[in-house]
Scaffold this motif. Structure first.
Motif, PDB file in Angstrom:
ATOM      1  N   UNK A 122      -2.994   2.303   9.422  1.00  0.00           N
ATOM      2  CA  UNK A 122      -1.450   2.293   8.853  1.00  0.00           C
ATOM      3  C   UNK A 122      -0.784   1.524   9.833  1.00  0.00           C
ATOM      4  N   UNK A 123      -0.776   1.816  11.036  1.00  0.00           N
ATOM      5  CA  UNK A 123      -0.090   1.112  12.138  1.00  0.00           C
ATOM      6  C   UNK A 123      -0.364  -0.337  12.317  1.00  0.00           C
ATOM      7  N   UNK A 124      -1.806  -0.624  12.205  1.00  0.00           N
ATOM      8  CA  UNK A 124      -2.025  -2.032  12.475  1.00  0.00           C
ATOM      9  C   UNK A 124      -1.837  -2.911  11.217  1.00  0.00           C
ATOM     10  N   UNK A 125      -2.085  -2.500   9.993  1.00  0.00           N
ATOM     11  CA  UNK A 125      -2.164  -2.914   8.830  1.00  0.00           C
ATOM     12  C   UNK A 125      -1.066  -3.077   8.143  1.00  0.00           C
ATOM     13  N   UNK A 126      -0.148  -2.017   8.089  1.00  0.00           N
ATOM     14  CA  UNK A 126       1.182  -1.853   7.381  1.00  0.00           C
ATOM     15  C   UNK A 126       2.188  -1.829   8.193  1.00  0.00           C
ATOM     16  N   UNK A 127       2.225  -1.144   9.310  1.00  0.00           N
ATOM     17  CA  UNK A 127       3.338  -1.063  10.285  1.00  0.00           C
ATOM     18  C   UNK A 127       3.480   0.480  10.975  1.00  0.00           C
ATOM     19  N   UNK A 128       4.016   0.416  12.241  1.00  0.00           N
ATOM     20  CA  UNK A 128       3.861   1.738  12.873  1.00  0.00           C
ATOM     21  C   UNK A 128       5.036   2.716  12.446  1.00  0.00           C
ATOM     22  N   UNK A 129       6.002   2.058  11.851  1.00  0.00           N
ATOM     23  CA  UNK A 129       6.870   2.945  11.425  1.00  0.00           C
ATOM     24  C   UNK A 129       6.472   3.835  10.258  1.00  0.00           C
ATOM     25  N   UNK A 130       5.536   3.523   9.499  1.00  0.00           N
ATOM     26  CA  UNK A 130       4.570   3.905   8.360  1.00  0.00           C
ATOM     27  C   UNK A 130       4.025   5.235   8.878  1.00  0.00           C
ATOM     28  N   UNK A 131       3.519   5.125   9.845  1.00  0.00           N
ATOM     29  CA  UNK A 131       2.760   6.221  10.510  1.00  0.00           C
ATOM     30  C   UNK A 131       3.751   7.301  10.653  1.00  0.00           C
ATOM     31  N   UNK A 132       5.136   7.067  11.113  1.00  0.00           N
ATOM     32  CA  UNK A 132       6.338   8.169  11.026  1.00  0.00           C
ATOM     33  C   UNK A 132       6.231   8.931   9.808  1.00  0.00           C
ATOM     34  N   UNK A 133       6.548   7.921   8.773  1.00  0.00           N
ATOM     35  CA  UNK A 133       6.659   8.300   7.210  1.00  0.00           C
ATOM     36  C   UNK A 133       5.509   9.353   7.001  1.00  0.00           C
ATOM     37  N   UNK A 134       4.413   8.805   7.191  1.00  0.00           N
ATOM     38  CA  UNK A 134       3.385   9.544   6.543  1.00  0.00           C
ATOM     39  C   UNK A 134       3.057  10.923   7.440  1.00  0.00           C
ATOM     40  N   UNK A 135       3.545  10.856   8.543  1.00  0.00           N
ATOM     41  CA  UNK A 135       3.329  11.776   9.328  1.00  0.00           C
ATOM     42  C   UNK A 135       4.293  13.252   9.027  1.00  0.00           C
ATOM     43  N   UNK A 136       5.419  13.037   8.285  1.00  0.00           N
ATOM     44  CA  UNK A 136       6.259  14.040   7.724  1.00  0.00           C
ATOM     45  C   UNK A 136       5.769  14.669   6.733  1.00  0.00           C
ATOM     46  N   UNK A 137       4.897  13.829   5.741  1.00  0.00           N
ATOM     47  CA  UNK A 137       4.013  14.708   4.760  1.00  0.00           C
ATOM     48  C   UNK A 137       2.824  15.400   5.378  1.00  0.00           C
ATOM     49  N   UNK A 138       2.369  14.842   6.390  1.00  0.00           N
ATOM     50  CA  UNK A 138       1.146  15.352   7.019  1.00  0.00           C
ATOM     51  C   UNK A 138       1.530  16.644   7.761  1.00  0.00           C
ATOM     52  N   UNK A 139       2.616  16.688   8.177  1.00  0.00           N
ATOM     53  CA  UNK A 139       3.141  17.889   8.867  1.00  0.00           C
ATOM     54  C   UNK A 139       3.150  19.177   7.753  1.00  0.00           C
ATOM     55  N   UNK A 140       3.553  18.880   6.586  1.00  0.00           N
ATOM     56  CA  UNK A 140       3.620  19.972   5.603  1.00  0.00           C
ATOM     57  C   UNK A 140       2.288  20.387   5.276  1.00  0.00           C
ATOM     58  N   UNK A 141       1.378  19.358   5.080  1.00  0.00           N
ATOM     59  CA  UNK A 141      -0.176  19.456   4.565  1.00  0.00           C
ATOM     60  C   UNK A 141      -0.739  20.171   5.791  1.00  0.00           C
ATOM     61  N   UNK A 142      -0.659  19.769   7.127  1.00  0.00           N
ATOM     62  CA  UNK A 142      -1.426  20.422   7.898  1.00  0.00           C
ATOM     63  C   UNK A 142      -0.721  22.035   8.132  1.00  0.00           C
ATOM     64  N   UNK A 143       0.330  21.998   7.854  1.00  0.00           N
ATOM     65  CA  UNK A 143       1.001  23.543   8.036  1.00  0.00           C
ATOM     66  C   UNK A 143       0.326  24.206   7.062  1.00  0.00           C
ATOM     67  N   UNK A 144       0.058  23.973   5.944  1.00  0.00           N
ATOM     68  CA  UNK A 144      -0.428  24.861   4.868  1.00  0.00           C
ATOM     69  C   UNK A 144      -2.044  24.687   5.155  1.00  0.00           C
ATOM     70  N   UNK A 145      -2.663  23.673   5.586  1.00  0.00           N
ATOM     71  CA  UNK A 145      -4.141  23.825   5.778  1.00  0.00           C
ATOM     72  C   UNK A 145      -4.238  24.713   7.046  1.00  0.00           C
ATOM     73  N   UNK A 146      -3.462  24.894   7.993  1.00  0.00           N
ATOM     74  CA  UNK A 146      -3.466  25.807   8.995  1.00  0.00           C
ATOM     75  C   UNK A 146      -3.679  27.216   8.424  1.00  0.00           C
ATOM     76  N   UNK A 147      -2.860  27.648   7.513  1.00  0.00           N
ATOM     77  CA  UNK A 147      -2.924  28.988   6.862  1.00  0.00           C
ATOM     78  C   UNK A 147      -4.121  29.116   6.321  1.00  0.00           C
ATOM     79  N   UNK A 148      -4.724  28.163   5.422  1.00  0.00           N
ATOM     80  CA  UNK A 148      -5.840  28.304   4.750  1.00  0.00           C
ATOM     81  C   UNK A 148      -7.155  28.490   5.840  1.00  0.00           C
ATOM     82  N   UNK A 149      -7.072  27.359   6.690  1.00  0.00           N
ATOM     83  CA  UNK A 149      -8.242  27.714   7.752  1.00  0.00           C
ATOM     84  C   UNK A 149      -8.240  28.832   8.408  1.00  0.00           C
ATOM     85  N   UNK A 150      -6.999  29.476   8.834  1.00  0.00           N
ATOM     86  CA  UNK A 150      -7.222  30.916   9.431  1.00  0.00           C
ATOM     87  C   UNK A 150      -7.995  31.872   8.579  1.00  0.00           C
ATOM     88  N   UNK A 151      -7.907  31.740   7.263  1.00  0.00           N
ATOM     89  CA  UNK A 151      -8.597  32.642   6.273  1.00  0.00           C
ATOM     90  C   UNK A 151     -10.233  32.399   6.680  1.00  0.00           C
TER      91      UNK A 151
END
Length: 507
Positions: free
Chosen positions: A252-281
């Motif tokens: 994403x950084x190389x093809x689209x732009x580094x700032x889009x990594x930041x945009x994507x990371x906000x969504x990933x934060x929510x995804x990883x948080x929920x995945x973390x709960x599920x992974x615990x189980x």
């Protein structure tokens, strides 16, 4: 270990870990909002990019982490203290070498950092940011062999409590630094300090619980050879997993732009948080499954697997519905409209997340059964398909194309192959039953997601509306999924376990 002990240990680990994870999420969420608002999208993009690059260095582990956990199961079940002491001494030497290797390889990447960055304006102190993050990655390997024996012995809750306490102290300190200094370097330095302190404390807990680990016992050459054979099998798997999961941000950084990594990371934060709960189980049942698989009861193993598969599809359906309904509302309210991604990209993110949920039972059984040798080439194929498709789709469709490529690569490879392997080698049964079952679950999931798709169009900058949509989407999908699967044998088994636990608590 009997079934009652396994269940009690599993429930204890899950309970402690879920509470700790919730506390971690709250503190991490607050610090992220402050981080984004005070440091901006460029630093957010750099943070996501460097974190992704450093995941490549997990290859220095060479698969010892997975092989290590697997090698602890048998001596723990047999209470072989001498063998456990010898294994711990061996892995201490291994991880000392790994730490040094990570540092050296990481430093060798410094001259090439600019190749991965695509930004309109230069960012000062990039090398300093990277090196501090590198140190944090390096020190994450400190005493990892001691935390692994706690996990294998079904004492995951001890690690969870320690990690949460140190995370609270870390995030409070980071928030103070952000509010008063707005200094990303200090923010990262605090992260390194608390990584070291947490690992030291977990090591202390392990030493107190297993005093025999300090004995000077060496593994014989035959035992070392067996471990190296497992590691060689896991290595290809590790390379594949890193290529599969550790390249999206870089591309994403190389093809689209580094700032889009930041945009994507906000969504990933929510995804990883929920995945973390599920992974615990799922991770909390590793020790119990390792013990169960040691008994070699194929029918019992398959029944447990079917229950986990049902849970994976159920939780994947409900949480995906919540994401679809409120994802862009969440971004708009907490981070700002400038961080929004397209609806197609959001659906691709949720699709990838859903795949990870429904594959969790398969991964859990594969890890505990030690089937690394038999999946290594499949995983490598997945990684290469993903890499090729990500580049092609990335230039065609941007961020959406790169994320969509990952889903396609998973579906055409290990998604169908690993269940075949499990049924053939572990359950000794025909896999057709499994495929019929998951096709039914998938159709039910699509039906259950209808309310979420309707709610997705009702976007407002209103936290109360977001919470209402979240509840409606979650409850709606949950009720529909349960109603449509109420006659399923796996649902009945899970219901019976829940009711028996409730009765046990009342008594």
């Amino acid at each position: 270990m009997n079934q009652k002990s396994r269940t009690q240990n599993t429930m204890r680990n899950i309970s402690f870990s879920l509470v700790c994870r919730l506390i971690d999420f709250i503190f991490n969420f607050v610090v992220r909002i402050i981080f984004v608002r005070l440091l901006g999208e460029e630093i957010l993009g750099i943070n996501g990019l460097f974190t992704n690059i450093l995941t490549w260095l997990s290859l220095a582990d060479l698969g010892f982490g997975t092989a290590m956990s697997f090698s602890f199961y048998k001596p723990l079940a047999e209470k072989d203290e001498k063998k456990l002491a010898a294994l711990t001494r061996f892995y201490r030497k291994v991880y000392t070498t790994i730490m040094i290797s990570v540092l050296i390889v990481g430093l060798s990447l410094v001259p090439f950092l600019n190749l991965f960055i695509k930004m309109d304006n230069p960012i000062p102190h990039l090398t300093a940011y990277y090196i501090i993050l590198l140190l944090n990655t390096t020190f994450s390997y400190l005493f990892v062999y001691k935390s692994s024996i706690l996990r294998a012995d079904q004492n995951e809750y001890m690690i969870s409590v320690c990690s949460t306490l140190f995370n609270i102290l870390k995030t409070i300190t980071q928030i103070i630094v952000l509010l008063f200094y707005r200094d990303y370097r200090l923010f990262l330095i605090i992260q390194v300090i608390f990584t070291i302190l947490n690992n030291l404390f977990v090591s202390h807990v392990a030493d107190k619980r297993y005093p025999f680990l300090s004995k000077h016992v060496d593994l014989n050459q035959k035992e070392k050879k067996s471990i190296y054979q497992n590691v060689s099998a896991v290595l290809l798997y590790k390379i594949s997993a890193t290529l599969l999961n550790g390249t999206d941000n870089v591309l994403i950084s190389m093809i689209v732009g580094t700032v889009y990594v930041g945009y994507y990371s906000n969504y990933l934060f929510a995804i990883h948080s929920v995945t973390g709960f599920i992974s615990i189980i799922f991770s909390s049942v590793y020790g119990s499954l390792g013990n169960l698989l040691h008994d070699k009861n194929a029918q019992k193993n398959e029944n447990v697997f079917n229950s986990l598969v049902y849970f994976g599809y159920f939780i994947g359906c409900v949480t995906s519905a919540c994401f679809i309904a409120v994802f862009n509302d969440y971004i708009r309210i907490f981070f700002g409209s400038q961080y929004l991604l397209s609806i197609a990209t959001v659906l691709a993110i949720v699709g990838n997340y859903y795949l990870s949920c429904i594959c969790q039972p398969i991964w859990t059984f594969r890890e505990t059964a030690g089937l690394f040798k038999k999946v290594k080439y499949v995983m490598l194929g997945t990684a290469f398909i993903n890499l090729i498709l990500s580049v092609v789709f990335g230039y065609m469709w941007g961020v959406f194309g790169i994320i969509f490529a990952s889903a396609i690569a998973r579906l055409v490879t290990y998604f169908w192959y690993e269940p075949v392997l499990l049924y053939r080698d572990i359950f000794k049964n025909n896999v057709h039953f499994y495929f019929r079952k998951i096709c039914k679950y998938f159709v039910i999931t699509l039906i259950s997601l209808i309310p979420a798709f309707l709610l997705m169009t009702m976007s407002r900058n209103n936290i109360l509306l977001l919470m209402i949509k979240l509840v409606i989407a979650g409850l709606g999908s949950m009720i529909l999924f349960i109603l449509l699967t109420r006659k399923d044998s796996s649902f009945k088994n899970i219901k019976q376990i829940i009711f028996s636990k409730m009765l046990h608590i009342k008594n």
